[in-house]
Design an enzyme around this catalytic site. Structure first.
Site, PDB file in Angstrom:
ATOM      1  N   HIS A 281       0.816  -1.208   0.000  1.00 27.54           N
ATOM      2  CA  HIS A 281       0.000   0.000   0.000  1.00 27.54           C
ATOM      3  C   HIS A 281       0.850   1.259   0.000  1.00 27.54           C
ATOM      4  CE1 HIS A 281      -3.111  -2.959   0.463  1.00 27.54           C
ATOM      5  NE2 HIS A 281      -3.772  -2.098  -0.276  1.00 27.54           N
TER       6      HIS A 281
ATOM      7  N   ARG B 236     -15.382  -2.606  -4.737  1.00 31.52           N
ATOM      8  CA  ARG B 236     -15.003  -3.882  -4.133  1.00 31.52           C
ATOM      9  C   ARG B 236     -15.420  -3.881  -2.669  1.00 31.52           C
ATOM     10  NH1 ARG B 236      -8.825  -5.617  -3.697  1.00 31.52           N
ATOM     11  NH2 ARG B 236      -8.800  -4.097  -2.009  1.00 31.52           N
TER      12      ARG B 236
ATOM     13  N   GLU C  60      -7.886 -13.849  -7.625  1.00 29.48           N
ATOM     14  CA  GLU C  60      -6.573 -13.527  -7.046  1.00 29.48           C
ATOM     15  C   GLU C  60      -6.040 -14.654  -6.171  1.00 29.48           C
ATOM     16  OE1 GLU C  60      -6.877  -9.971  -4.625  1.00 29.48           O
ATOM     17  OE2 GLU C  60      -8.867 -10.491  -3.928  1.00 29.48           O
TER      18      GLU C  60
ATOM     19  N   ASN D  98      -1.758  -8.608  -7.782  1.00 33.68           N
ATOM     20  CA  ASN D  98      -0.910  -8.353  -6.612  1.00 33.68           C
ATOM     21  C   ASN D  98      -0.946  -9.560  -5.682  1.00 33.68           C
ATOM     22  OD1 ASN D  98      -0.944  -5.876  -7.789  1.00 33.68           O
ATOM     23  ND2 ASN D  98      -2.204  -4.879  -6.241  1.00 33.68           N
ATOM     24  N   ASP D  99      -2.139 -10.033  -5.396  1.00 34.57           N
ATOM     25  CA  ASP D  99      -2.263 -11.217  -4.546  1.00 34.57           C
ATOM     26  C   ASP D  99      -1.997 -12.486  -5.341  1.00 34.57           C
ATOM     27  OD1 ASP D  99      -2.820 -10.601  -1.811  1.00 34.57           O
ATOM     28  OD2 ASP D  99      -4.679  -9.670  -2.489  1.00 34.57           O
TER      29      ASP D  99
ATOM     30  N   ARG E 254       4.142 -10.665  -0.811  1.00 38.74           N
ATOM     31  CA  ARG E 254       4.386  -9.504  -1.650  1.00 38.74           C
ATOM     32  C   ARG E 254       5.157  -8.395  -0.938  1.00 38.74           C
ATOM     33  NH1 ARG E 254      -1.871  -7.580  -2.623  1.00 38.74           N
ATOM     34  NH2 ARG E 254      -1.677  -5.470  -1.887  1.00 38.74           N
TER      35      ARG E 254
ATOM     36  N   CYS F 270      -7.076  -5.621 -12.292  1.00 37.43           N
ATOM     37  CA  CYS F 270      -6.930  -4.418 -11.478  1.00 37.43           C
ATOM     38  C   CYS F 270      -5.676  -4.473 -10.617  1.00 37.43           C
ATOM     39  CB  CYS F 270      -8.177  -4.170 -10.631  1.00 37.43           C
ATOM     40  SG  CYS F 270      -8.534  -5.532  -9.529  1.00 37.43           S
TER      41      CYS F 270
HETATM   42  C1  PEP Z   1      -4.746  -7.413  -6.112  1.00 34.71           C
HETATM   43  O1  PEP Z   1      -4.572  -8.276  -5.248  1.00 34.71           O
HETATM   44  O2  PEP Z   1      -4.204  -7.445  -7.239  1.00 34.71           O
HETATM   45  C2  PEP Z   1      -5.598  -6.253  -5.833  1.00 34.71           C
HETATM   46  C3  PEP Z   1      -5.900  -5.394  -6.780  1.00 34.71           C
HETATM   47  O3  PEP Z   1      -6.056  -6.100  -4.565  1.00 34.71           O
HETATM   48  P1  PEP Z   1      -5.216  -5.504  -3.342  1.00 34.71           P
HETATM   49  O4  PEP Z   1      -3.933  -4.963  -3.895  1.00 34.71           O
HETATM   50  O5  PEP Z   1      -6.063  -4.442  -2.725  1.00 34.71           O
HETATM   51  O6  PEP Z   1      -5.059  -6.687  -2.467  1.00 34.71           O
HETATM   52 MG    MG Z   2      -5.900  -8.413  -3.564  1.00 33.76          MG
END
Ligand code: PEP
Ligand code: MG
Length: 564
Positions: free
Chosen positions: A184, A327, A426, A449-450, A460, A497
């Site tokens: 984040h 979401r 994810e 990302n996940d 990550r 996303c």
């Molecule tokens: C992801 O996991 O790619 C995602 C967009 O969600 P977040 O980064 O909020 O976990």
């Molecule tokens: Mg995610």
């Protein structure tokens, strides 16, 4: 030169300012004069109350709720709390110990109840304890709302609350000790367009406050020995970066279309209704991911349905009919919300997260879904479910939504009758059963990302396994291809996303797989539009075929980098 992960492109030139998370340690010895100690305590309480009022006023001005902080003053001013602390000092405790003992008693009483509101009081008291002890020990917090121009912030980790307070116009760069490309901290810095380098080992020990520092958010380099030649070199690099941004501006207001005429949806990711301006400014065609958890963070209690409704409605209205994918709460994992009293887990990323938490906390989830449904009457809103692993989860969400729609019908409250409900893909499980999930989902959005972390079994945010964490790994590429083709087979739209959607190296493959929607940071929209305009399906298919024939990430990455 220090090396970290380049997480937000751009060159930052300025002076370092370190934010230290100093430990609260005191010597537990009886004061020789309790009367003097009580005076010391009294003046600390005064400083606390004055400081709190000042902060509350500032929050009011920023449109946040200063009442939370005023509540802290009221609690501390409660004669019972104060008199207990004074009594302990009379009996020989030092002020720090008196604060700790009384606060800890209140914390355990409040935490033990079943009532949510009372439980939240425990969080308030914890905050009061920390602030008061810091004042007593002379531990100064840096006032983030008043930073000198060209500040390079050096922090352990950038939190959303820091961002809320931060004087953004004066921050030239960010250096953190923790966080990967998709943490984040990274997402926040990119959306603020502040150059950032993360995961710089021992940054707080190695960088001195007040020193000249240069941050290269692209290469991940941080320079602490800055001479004139180096400064000149980076001033020129900063100019080049600005020029590239100028070129991308030509794509403002244009359609997102590939060279061979295939139109794509190009959306933006946001974490708050306050980012609406950035979305419009970035020229996104919709919101592909509204991370609602930020609405729940940085406060002491759950946002009410009304508060949520207003936030969702603001985005729905502001986007004027363009799609807004909201979401539902993705709590847990790296996103802790203190007042929710989530149990400390051995393995939070495998734990009680996101939809798992929400389906077990029905009333809270219903109030969020109801707020989204009500907001859907004001725009083109869709719902997205995070961390799906089983078909039952998405089916259950659909059932709850139906139940809520019936309630709204009875009350004559408007909502978008054909609101879409999609699944975030994810987890490896969701990827493997994408064909089944597609039956119950109106759309997919791939959360790379996940997904990357779970497929590669690499956290990550952990720099030690960072070498494994790559969306270009053959395993992740195969997963993405499989998800998109499952959606295409079922005739539903598939988007992405996760941060990988804006990676110039991956975009040709995504075009080849048939991805319909790209949802990226608002600041990356024009760059992705420009890249897509130069690609055609035939070339992308060739690139994809070649990349997928490779056996390791290094090879894939080198090949794709040579093309972009
Ligand atoms: C992801 O996991 O790619 C995602 C967009 O969600 P977040 O980064 O909020 O976990
Ligand atoms: Mg995610």
């Amino acid at each position: 030169m220090l090396k970290g992960i380049g997480a937000s492109e751009g060159i930052g030139i300025g002076k370092a300012l370190k934010l230290l998370n100093k430990p609260i340690v005191y010597e537990d010895i009886s004061p020789s004069d309790p009367t003097e100690e009580k005076k010391r305590f009294e003046s600390a309480v005064k400083v606390f109350c004055d400081r709190n009022e000042e902060r509350a006023k500032r929050m009011d001005q920023l449109g946040s709720d200063g009442e939370i902080l005023r509540g802290h003053t009221a609690m501390l001013s409660d004669p019972y709390m104060l008199s207990q602390m004074n009594e302990l000092i009379d009996n020989g405790a030092c002020a720090e110990k008196a604060v700790e003992t009384v606060c800890d008693t209140f914390i355990s009483i409040f935490s033990a109840t079943d009532d949510e509101l009372t439980k939240q009081r425990a969080v308030d008291v914890r905050d009061i304890k920390k602030q008061l002890q810091k004042i007593l020990l002379g531990i100064e917090d840096v006032d983030l709302s008043r930073l000198p121009p060209d500040t390079i912030l050096v922090v352990e980790e950038l939190t959303p609350s820091m961002t809320a307070e931060m004087d953004k116009k004066n921050v030239a760069g960010i250096v953190t000790e923790k966080g990967g490309k998709t943490s984040h901290s990274a997402i926040i810095s990119r959306s603020l367009k502040i150059p950032a380098v993360l995961s710089v080992e021992n940054a707080l020990a190695l960088i001195q406050s007040g020193k000249d520092v240069i941050v290269d958010g692209g290469s991940g380099e941080v320079y602490t020995d800055v001479d004139d030649a180096l400064r000149e070199q980076f001033l020129a690099a900063r100019k080049r970066f600005a020029k590239k941004a100028e070129e991308e501006k030509k794509f403002r207001g244009k359609q997102t279309v590939t060279k061979d005429g295939v139109v794509k949806k190009l959306y933006a990711n946001i974490g708050s209704h306050k980012e609406l301006e950035a979305v419009l400014d970035g020229d996104a065609e919709g919101v592909g991911l509204f991370r609602t958890e930020f609405l729940f963070m940085d406060r002491n209690s759950m946002p009410t349905e009304e508060e949520q409704f207003e936030a969702y409605k603001a985005v729905a209205v502001g986007m004027r009919g363009k799609e807004v994918i909201i979401r539902t709460l993705d709590v847990g994992g790296d996103k802790n919300i203190p007042y929710m009293n989530l149990k400390k887990e051995e393995n939070p990323f495998m734990g009680f997260r996101a939809i798992r938490y929400c389906l077990s906390n029905r009333e809270m989830y219903k109030s969020q879904l109801r707020a989204i449904l009500r907001a859907s009457a004001y725009g083109n809103v869709s719902v997205m479910v995070p961390l799906v692993t089983r078909v039952e989860e998405i089916r259950e969400v659909r059932e709850i939504a139906e139940e809520l729609k019936n309630e709204l019908n009875v009350k004559n409250i408007p909502y978008k009758k054909d609101i879409k409900i999609g699944a975030m893909i994810e987890t490896p499980a969701a990827c493997l059963i994408a064909d089944l999930l597609a039956k119950y989902s109106d759309f997919f959005s791939i959360g790379t990302n996940d997904l990357t972390g779970y497929i590669m079994a690499a956290d990550r945010g952990n720099a030690d396994v960072g070498y494994l964490y790559s969306a270009l790994d053959p395993a992740v590429l195969r997963a993405i291809k499989h998800i998109v083709s499952s959606a295409v087979k079922r005739g539903i739209s598939c988007g992405m996303c996760g941060e990988a959607a804006a990676d110039p190296r991956l975009i040709p493959l995504l075009v080849s797989f048939g991805l319909e929607e790209f949802s990226v940071n608002p600041s990356s929209v024009l760059s992705v539009r420009r890249i897509l305009s130069k690609l055609d399906r035939k070339t992308c298919d060739e690139i994809s075929e070649k990349a997928l024939s490779m056996e390791n990430e290094k090879e894939v990455s080198a090949y794709l980098s040579s093309l972009s």
